[in-house]
Design a protein around this motif. Structure first.
Motif, mmCIF file in Angstrom:
data_model
loop_
_atom_site.group_PDB
_atom_site.id
_atom_site.type_symbol
_atom_site.label_atom_id
_atom_site.label_comp_id
_atom_site.label_asym_id
_atom_site.label_seq_id
_atom_site.Cartn_x
_atom_site.Cartn_y
_atom_site.Cartn_z
ATOM 1 N N SER A 1 0.814 -1.215 0.000
ATOM 2 C CA SER A 1 0.000 0.000 0.000
ATOM 3 C C SER A 1 0.849 1.268 0.000
ATOM 4 C CB SER A 1 -0.958 0.016 1.196
ATOM 5 O OG SER A 1 -0.271 -0.251 2.390
ATOM 6 N N VAL A 2 2.141 1.129 0.289
ATOM 7 C CA VAL A 2 3.060 2.270 0.290
ATOM 8 C C VAL A 2 4.322 1.855 -0.460
ATOM 9 C CG1 VAL A 2 4.467 3.802 1.734
ATOM 10 C CG2 VAL A 2 2.200 3.099 2.521
ATOM 11 N N LEU A 3 4.821 2.743 -1.308
ATOM 12 C CA LEU A 3 6.097 2.537 -1.994
ATOM 13 C C LEU A 3 7.016 3.684 -1.628
ATOM 14 C CD1 LEU A 3 8.017 1.165 -4.042
ATOM 15 C CD2 LEU A 3 6.908 2.541 -5.825
ATOM 16 N N PRO B 1 7.293 9.050 -12.837
ATOM 17 C CA PRO B 1 6.710 10.116 -13.667
ATOM 18 C C PRO B 1 5.182 10.015 -13.722
ATOM 19 C CG PRO B 1 8.502 8.997 -14.821
ATOM 20 C CD PRO B 1 8.210 8.203 -13.583
ATOM 21 N N GLY B 2 4.519 11.153 -13.618
ATOM 22 C CA GLY B 2 3.064 11.197 -13.727
ATOM 23 C C GLY B 2 2.326 10.797 -12.468
ATOM 24 N N ARG B 3 3.023 10.533 -11.395
ATOM 25 C CA ARG B 3 2.390 10.157 -10.129
ATOM 26 C C ARG B 3 2.956 11.061 -9.040
ATOM 27 N NH1 ARG B 3 -0.796 6.103 -8.281
ATOM 28 N NH2 ARG B 3 -0.813 5.048 -10.269
ATOM 29 N N ARG B 4 2.066 11.690 -8.304
ATOM 30 C CA ARG B 4 2.488 12.639 -7.276
ATOM 31 C C ARG B 4 2.770 11.907 -5.957
ATOM 32 N NH1 ARG B 4 -0.023 18.369 -6.065
ATOM 33 N NH2 ARG B 4 1.644 18.846 -7.481
ATOM 34 N N PRO B 5 3.979 12.075 -5.410
ATOM 35 C CA PRO B 5 4.272 11.456 -4.113
ATOM 36 C C PRO B 5 3.568 12.212 -2.979
ATOM 37 C CG PRO B 5 6.166 12.704 -4.895
ATOM 38 C CD PRO B 5 5.134 12.760 -5.983
ATOM 39 N N VAL B 6 3.286 11.521 -1.883
ATOM 40 C CA VAL B 6 2.688 12.185 -0.720
ATOM 41 C C VAL B 6 3.746 12.962 0.054
ATOM 42 C CG1 VAL B 6 0.714 10.649 -0.450
ATOM 43 C CG2 VAL B 6 2.847 10.103 0.710
ATOM 44 N N ARG B 7 5.003 12.511 -0.043
ATOM 45 C CA ARG B 7 6.111 13.221 0.580
ATOM 46 C C ARG B 7 7.371 13.044 -0.252
ATOM 47 N NH1 ARG B 7 3.285 11.341 4.363
ATOM 48 N NH2 ARG B 7 4.242 9.296 4.539
ATOM 49 N N ILE B 8 8.171 14.099 -0.279
ATOM 50 C CA ILE B 8 9.516 14.037 -0.856
ATOM 51 C C ILE B 8 10.456 14.491 0.249
ATOM 52 C CG2 ILE B 8 11.118 14.901 -2.605
ATOM 53 C CD1 ILE B 8 8.674 15.503 -4.373
ATOM 54 N N ILE B 9 11.428 13.667 0.563
ATOM 55 C CA ILE B 9 12.355 13.967 1.649
ATOM 56 C C ILE B 9 13.741 14.179 1.061
ATOM 57 C CG2 ILE B 9 13.350 13.100 3.795
ATOM 58 C CD1 ILE B 9 10.750 11.255 3.847
ATOM 59 N N ASP B 10 14.296 15.348 1.296
ATOM 60 C CA ASP B 10 15.649 15.646 0.836
ATOM 61 C C ASP B 10 16.634 14.995 1.801
ATOM 62 O OD1 ASP B 10 17.923 16.676 -0.295
ATOM 63 O OD2 ASP B 10 17.519 18.759 0.254
ATOM 64 N N HIS C 1 20.124 12.756 -3.807
ATOM 65 C CA HIS C 1 19.558 11.822 -2.837
ATOM 66 C C HIS C 1 18.265 12.387 -2.257
ATOM 67 C CE1 HIS C 1 22.585 8.887 -3.139
ATOM 68 N NE2 HIS C 1 23.483 9.424 -2.335
ATOM 69 N N ARG C 2 17.158 11.753 -2.645
ATOM 70 C CA ARG C 2 15.835 12.104 -2.125
ATOM 71 C C ARG C 2 15.036 10.826 -1.948
ATOM 72 N NH1 ARG C 2 13.554 16.606 -6.114
ATOM 73 N NH2 ARG C 2 14.409 15.138 -7.587
ATOM 74 N N ILE C 3 14.042 10.896 -1.086
ATOM 75 C CA ILE C 3 13.149 9.773 -0.858
ATOM 76 C C ILE C 3 11.756 10.205 -1.310
ATOM 77 C CG2 ILE C 3 12.072 8.317 0.905
ATOM 78 C CD1 ILE C 3 14.690 8.679 2.528
ATOM 79 N N PHE C 4 11.141 9.409 -2.171
ATOM 80 C CA PHE C 4 9.802 9.677 -2.681
ATOM 81 C C PHE C 4 8.852 8.652 -2.052
ATOM 82 C CE2 PHE C 4 12.800 11.105 -5.842
ATOM 83 C CZ PHE C 4 12.336 12.364 -6.181
ATOM 84 N N VAL C 5 7.786 9.132 -1.417
ATOM 85 C CA VAL C 5 6.832 8.257 -0.746
ATOM 86 C C VAL C 5 5.516 8.300 -1.504
ATOM 87 C CG1 VAL C 5 5.640 7.735 1.415
ATOM 88 C CG2 VAL C 5 7.941 8.742 1.459
ATOM 89 N N TYR C 6 5.068 7.140 -1.957
ATOM 90 C CA TYR C 6 3.795 7.012 -2.694
ATOM 91 C C TYR C 6 2.844 6.132 -1.892
ATOM 92 C CZ TYR C 6 6.697 8.635 -6.548
ATOM 93 O OH TYR C 6 7.543 9.360 -7.331
ATOM 94 N N GLU C 7 1.587 6.532 -1.826
ATOM 95 C CA GLU C 7 0.560 5.719 -1.183
ATOM 96 C C GLU C 7 -0.455 5.308 -2.235
ATOM 97 O OE1 GLU C 7 -0.986 8.042 2.052
ATOM 98 O OE2 GLU C 7 0.825 7.739 3.270
ATOM 99 N N PHE C 8 -0.903 4.059 -2.183
ATOM 100 C CA PHE C 8 -1.844 3.541 -3.170
ATOM 101 C C PHE C 8 -3.167 3.207 -2.504
ATOM 102 C CE2 PHE C 8 2.434 2.224 -4.600
ATOM 103 C CZ PHE C 8 2.502 3.005 -5.736
#
Length: 192
Positions: free
Chosen positions: A151-153, A161-170, A185-192
């Motif tokens: 449920s989370v990536l 591309p084309g999908r908005r992350p819920v958070r971007i962490i620098d 170096h960043r962390i992209f958090v996606y929720e489905f």
């Protein structure tokens, strides 16, 4: 006594040479012949930030799948810091072997599978609360196909591309260079 010492030194050098040869052959086979992303280890800061993200935003998380685990440092960090079960997927045989050995010395619930991660996700019935991937810009978007498995990536360095992350962490200084392009170096958090 001196001859035993010389023999031991030559033996150690031969073992190191053999291991480096296996690693080189594996890299050429996986990266060039099979066109898979080359192995890039995550740094300690990124590992801790991913574990903190899981602990802070997903406190009920029980299972994590690390896709492209390499030597398993991130998987073991998540298992230890978050107290969750982690399944680490790695396609390079020597790297997966090293990770499995390190798993034996980890006091947390982590196990490494030598497999093609996309094939594993496509055939397993297992579901995970969170998936973590450090794959590359070409493979990372493919993970959306398996959103029924988690449920989370959390993607390290590469966004979808084309999908908005819920958070971007620098993650501060540092970068990954892939196909001549620089990815900070960043962390992209996606929720489905």
């Amino acid at each position: 006594m001196l001859s035993i010492f010389v023999f031991v030194i030559f033996g150690l050098v031969a073992v190191v040479d053999l291991l480096l040869m296996f690693k080189t052959v594996e890299y050429i086979y996986c990266a060039f012949l099979r066109s898979q992303p080359p192995f890039v280890p995550s740094n300690k800061n990124m590992r801790q930030m991913v574990a903190r993200e899981i602990s802070r935003h997903y406190p009920h998380c029980k299972s994590v799948c690390e896709i492209g685990a390499g030597y398993g440092g991130l998987a073991r960090c998540i298992a230890r810091c978050c107290g969750v079960r982690v399944v680490a997927l790695e396609n390079m045989p020597f790297t997966a072997f090293v990770s499995r050995i390190a798993d034996m010395f980890c006091r947390a619930d982590v196990r490494t599978h030598w497999c093609n991660a996309l094939g594993y996700l496509g055939t397993t019935k297992e579901k995970f609360d969170v998936a973590v991937a450090y794959m590359g810009p070409k493979i990372t978007p493919e993970l959306v196909k398996f959103r029924g498995r988690f449920s989370v990536l959390i993607s390290l360095d590469f966004e979808i591309p084309g999908r908005r992350p819920v958070r971007i962490i620098d993650c501060g200084p540092g970068k990954t260079i892939y196909d001549g392009r620089v990815y900070p170096h960043r962390i992209f958090v996606y929720e489905f």
